[in-house]
Each structure stands twice: as C-alpha cells, then as structure tokens.
Design a protein around this motif. Sequence first.
Motif, PDB file in Angstrom:
ATOM      1  N   GLU A 181       1.933   2.159  -2.500  1.00 25.37           N
ATOM      2  CA  GLU A 181       0.650   2.255  -1.807  1.00 25.37           C
ATOM      3  C   GLU A 181       0.063   3.660  -1.916  1.00 25.37           C
ATOM      4  O   GLU A 181      -1.158   3.828  -2.045  1.00 25.37           O
ATOM      5  N   ASN A 184      -1.516   3.807  -5.241  1.00 32.05           N
ATOM      6  CA  ASN A 184      -2.758   3.033  -5.272  1.00 32.05           C
ATOM      7  C   ASN A 184      -3.902   3.762  -4.576  1.00 32.05           C
ATOM      8  O   ASN A 184      -5.056   3.704  -5.024  1.00 32.05           O
ATOM      9  N   LYS A 185      -3.597   4.451  -3.501  1.00 35.40           N
ATOM     10  CA  LYS A 185      -4.623   5.253  -2.829  1.00 35.40           C
ATOM     11  C   LYS A 185      -5.064   6.412  -3.719  1.00 35.40           C
ATOM     12  O   LYS A 185      -6.266   6.720  -3.822  1.00 35.40           O
ATOM     13  N   THR A 393      -5.374  -7.188   3.199  1.00 35.00           N
ATOM     14  CA  THR A 393      -4.586  -6.279   4.032  1.00 35.00           C
ATOM     15  C   THR A 393      -3.542  -6.997   4.880  1.00 35.00           C
ATOM     16  O   THR A 393      -2.774  -6.342   5.575  1.00 35.00           O
ATOM     17  N   LYS A 395      -0.259  -8.387   5.135  1.00 32.37           N
ATOM     18  CA  LYS A 395       0.950  -8.298   4.308  1.00 32.37           C
ATOM     19  C   LYS A 395       1.759  -9.591   4.328  1.00 32.37           C
ATOM     20  O   LYS A 395       2.433  -9.907   3.340  1.00 32.37           O
ATOM     21  N   ALA A 421       2.804  -4.794  -1.336  1.00 36.49           N
ATOM     22  CA  ALA A 421       2.107  -3.507  -1.290  1.00 36.49           C
ATOM     23  C   ALA A 421       0.601  -3.737  -1.321  1.00 36.49           C
ATOM     24  O   ALA A 421       0.104  -4.604  -2.041  1.00 36.49           O
ATOM     25  N   LEU A 422      -0.133  -2.950  -0.539  1.00 34.45           N
ATOM     26  CA  LEU A 422      -1.592  -3.006  -0.580  1.00 34.45           C
ATOM     27  C   LEU A 422      -2.067  -2.444  -1.918  1.00 34.45           C
ATOM     28  O   LEU A 422      -1.562  -1.434  -2.392  1.00 34.45           O
ATOM     29  N   ASP A 423      -3.056  -3.104  -2.521  1.00 31.30           N
ATOM     30  CA  ASP A 423      -3.544  -2.625  -3.809  1.00 31.30           C
ATOM     31  C   ASP A 423      -4.587  -1.531  -3.610  1.00 31.30           C
ATOM     32  O   ASP A 423      -4.912  -1.144  -2.477  1.00 31.30           O
ATOM     33  N   SER A 424      -5.134  -1.030  -4.712  1.00 33.93           N
ATOM     34  CA  SER A 424      -6.070   0.093  -4.631  1.00 33.93           C
ATOM     35  C   SER A 424      -7.337  -0.275  -3.868  1.00 33.93           C
ATOM     36  O   SER A 424      -7.978   0.606  -3.267  1.00 33.93           O
TER      37      SER A 424
END
Length: 514
Positions: A181, A184-185, A393, A395, A421-424
């Motif tokens: 994550e 991705n951020k 968002t 999960k 995992a959260l994507d970009s």
Amino acid sequence: MLVIPLLASCTSIVEGDAKPGVTFEKRGPAGTVPAGLEKFYGQQLAWQDCAPFATTGTSKQAYGSKRDVECTRLEVPLDYTKPTGDTITIGVLRYKATGQKIGSLLTNPGGPGASGMASAAGMVGDYRKTDLAERFDLIGFDPRGIGASEPAVRCLSNAERDADRLDLDIDTSPAGIAQTEQENKAYADKCAAGTKFGAAMLANMGTRDVVKDMDVLRSALGDAKLSYVGYSYGTRIGTEYAETFPQNVRALVLDGAVDPTQDQLQSLVAQGAGFQKAFNEFIKWCQQEDDCPLTGDANTSFRELTTPLLQKPVDVGSRKLSYNDAITATIQALYSEQLWPLLLQGLNELKAGKGTMLLRLADAYFDRDDQGNYSTITDAFSAVHCVDDQRLTDKNALLETARQYKAAAPFLDDGNPPGAALDSCAFWPAPVSARTGPPKAEGIPPLLVISTTGDPATPYEAGVNLAKTLNSRLLTFEGVQHTVFLQGQPCVDAAGVKYLIDQTLPADGTRCAS
C-alpha cells in the motif's frame, strides 16, 4: 446545457504559403455546439506529416509505414467547467476517404491508455479492403493524457517501470500488505508530480471528459453527427458519448463490450473466468502439437512451469523474466489465437530455462520498445480507471474477490494466500468523476454491439447485457479472441460496414463464425 444549433458547416482549405507541408482546414462548427465552447468547436486544424507525433518506437513504426496518413492537434479545455482556463491538445490521425464521403469514422482501441492514432494507422491495410475506405475518413485519436496528446500522464520512468515489473508483491502478511500500500500511494503521488497541471490534469482524465473531446473533434472535422467504432474500453467511451450527446449520434459499433450491469469486483471475477476459458481453448490446441509442454492437468502443469519464477526469475540478457511477466505474457497471448504459437514457443523456452519470447510478449503488453522506452499506456490506464471507477476500500470485499478470482482462473493461482492491499486508486489525488448506475438509452438510435463467444477480456455476456441495456442490436461472433470487427472476418465485417454506411442493422440473432 444550452446549445447553439448549426444546420451546416463550411469548409476552407489553405495550403502551402503559411507553413510548408501543412494544410490548414476549417470545417466546423457543425451540429450542436455547447454555449461557451464555440472557439473549440469551430477551430481550424493544421494537418501535417505524422512523424513528429510519434512518441515510442511502436508509433514511429506505425506512422513511418503509412505515408498516406496525416496528423494534427485539437485544442480542448483542460476542465470543461472552466472553458476560458488552461487548455490541452489531443493528437489526431487521419486516413482520407477515397470516394464520395459520408463523413469521418472515429475509432478507439480501448485500454484505457492505448494510442488511437497508432491503432488507426495499423488498421489502414484492412480498412482499405472495405467500402468504408471510400465513404469515411478514418480518424484515430489519442485520448487526453495519452500518447501524442499533451500533456501526457507520466508516473514512472523507463527504469522505474522495469523495476516495477520485477516487484512481485506476493507477501500477504500485514507487513507485506502495508508495504504494498505504501508503494501504491507513492505511485499515485508520482503521477501527480510527473504530469503537467498535476492533480488538475488527473481530475479531468476520465471518460466523462474524453467524450466531450470527441464531440469537439466531431464538430471540428465538419460532422453534424458522430460515426464511431469502439473496441473493449472504447465501448465504454461510445456508451458514455451516446448518453451525453444522444442527439449527435449517427452510428456506433461497440465491439468487446464492458458490462454495464457489473460492478468493478464482479467484472474482475468475470474476466478471470474469461481468461480461464481462453486458456482451456489454448490447451486443446497445444496438446495437439508434438511439443506442447503442458501435459496432464494443464492448470497444474502451467503452475509447475511458472511458479518457480516467484523465487528465481530467468536471466534474459541484461534483463530478467519475472513471474509477473510470464503471467502477463500468457494473458497477452490469450487475446488472439494468432499469438498461441508464440506462447507455445515461450513456454517451451521457459521449460528449458530461457525467457526470451515470454519477455517479448510481456513487453508488447506494456508497450515497451526495443530501446527500453515505454509508452504511457500503463500510467494512463491508472489515471482513467481511478476517476472512472468507484474506490475499492472494503478489505473484506477485496479479499473475497481475490478468492473468487483464484477459483475462476485456477491456472493463475500462484499458491500464495490471497491478499487485500488497497490499490493506487485508493490514494489517488483526484475524485471519482464518472456517472453511477447503468447507462440509459433515451434518445439514442439503435447501435450495433458485437460480442465474441470466447472473448477472454470482455466475456460474451457483457455484450449481451450492453445490447439489452441500450436497446441495441447484438451480433454474435463464434471464436476465441478479443474483438473482431475489421480484422478479416467477412461475415462480421460485412454486417458492420453495411450498418456504418447505410445505417441498416443486421437481422436480430445474427451469428458469425470463423
């Protein structure tokens, strides 16, 4: 929205003196023009050689081999709510009609992120073989932020993209998820930092804005109504255009539809099932060949061949073939039966400890040329996707989707526990701008939707659902490939060409086979 009706357009053409090698044309405004946008809808276009528009080795090759195409730039607002503010340009390519012209035929190859200019240049050979070449100027355009359009969205350098392809992100422990994550951020931040106008550009990269650019282009080309062929994601552009400008639609062919009835997670699982179906067809073909390396249970055999790359990538000269690249290469080859022999070669090379062909197929997917230069296709895909689709968002939902995807596409199961995992997009510095809910067909003339029974990327039922939602005609092609129109299938091409020229739809229930 207030519009100014225009009954006809006038054309003025000036050649030569003002700028050698450039032809200036003013064909617009035509059709309806939204108030405040008159200068864009009626702008003069400067047509010239396409060489300066090439941004990668791929586009240089495409334009260099097609000396009968010409290119220009279309000026449009960065933000349509601020038409007197900053402007950007859209790259446009044209192959001129050879006979009595009906108008222009715009096309988009999908992605999102693919170059419509390069795609149109590549289509010219097949296009010439149809009656469309006499009746329509073929128009390819690079959507905003993509390819020759300026500014282009750029997130990673060539070296960073190479490195990213080797980063597997297979650790699904809490620490591993947190690291993914964080990456991705960082990617989302780089997209804003590396793109002119930053977050403002990213906020206006969506399909909502692309269709407005298309309407400006329609008018500047002198067409009162739009004729269009959209492939894959290009069907979403066509659908959005029809909803936004129903009065401006003449004829739309939508081939390889994005399903309007599914949310993003449902679509992902359906796509996994589509690729598994195409993989199964590849296996039937492969196991008839003397040198097929996948024996017994093909899913297991494929995993046994590819999963060792998780621990040890294969050297390919100064580069390495990663597990991710081997999977990407396989996906790339499943788009068309014509690529199956290359996938067979690649899998046999991998069995022998080599990775040249698989790396070449993966490079084609990412549009990396032999000099190591990438197009913006991957960065643009993220930029469009992140403002077109709702942020993911939840999960628990992500984890359940990951499980369903593995079940739907067992040949792609890497053996590691699913992660969430959260994507970009969850960290994207711009809001979602797309409409919500299924498209509406009010005021839209009947369209032609083409769907292929064995399409891996946009499964057949997606086309069925789009045709039903838009109250349009469905043409079924029985085959295993992603999209089919103007690709040498006589039955499909005849139906699509007739519709585009005289607006006559094929009979209900029409099916074509290879």
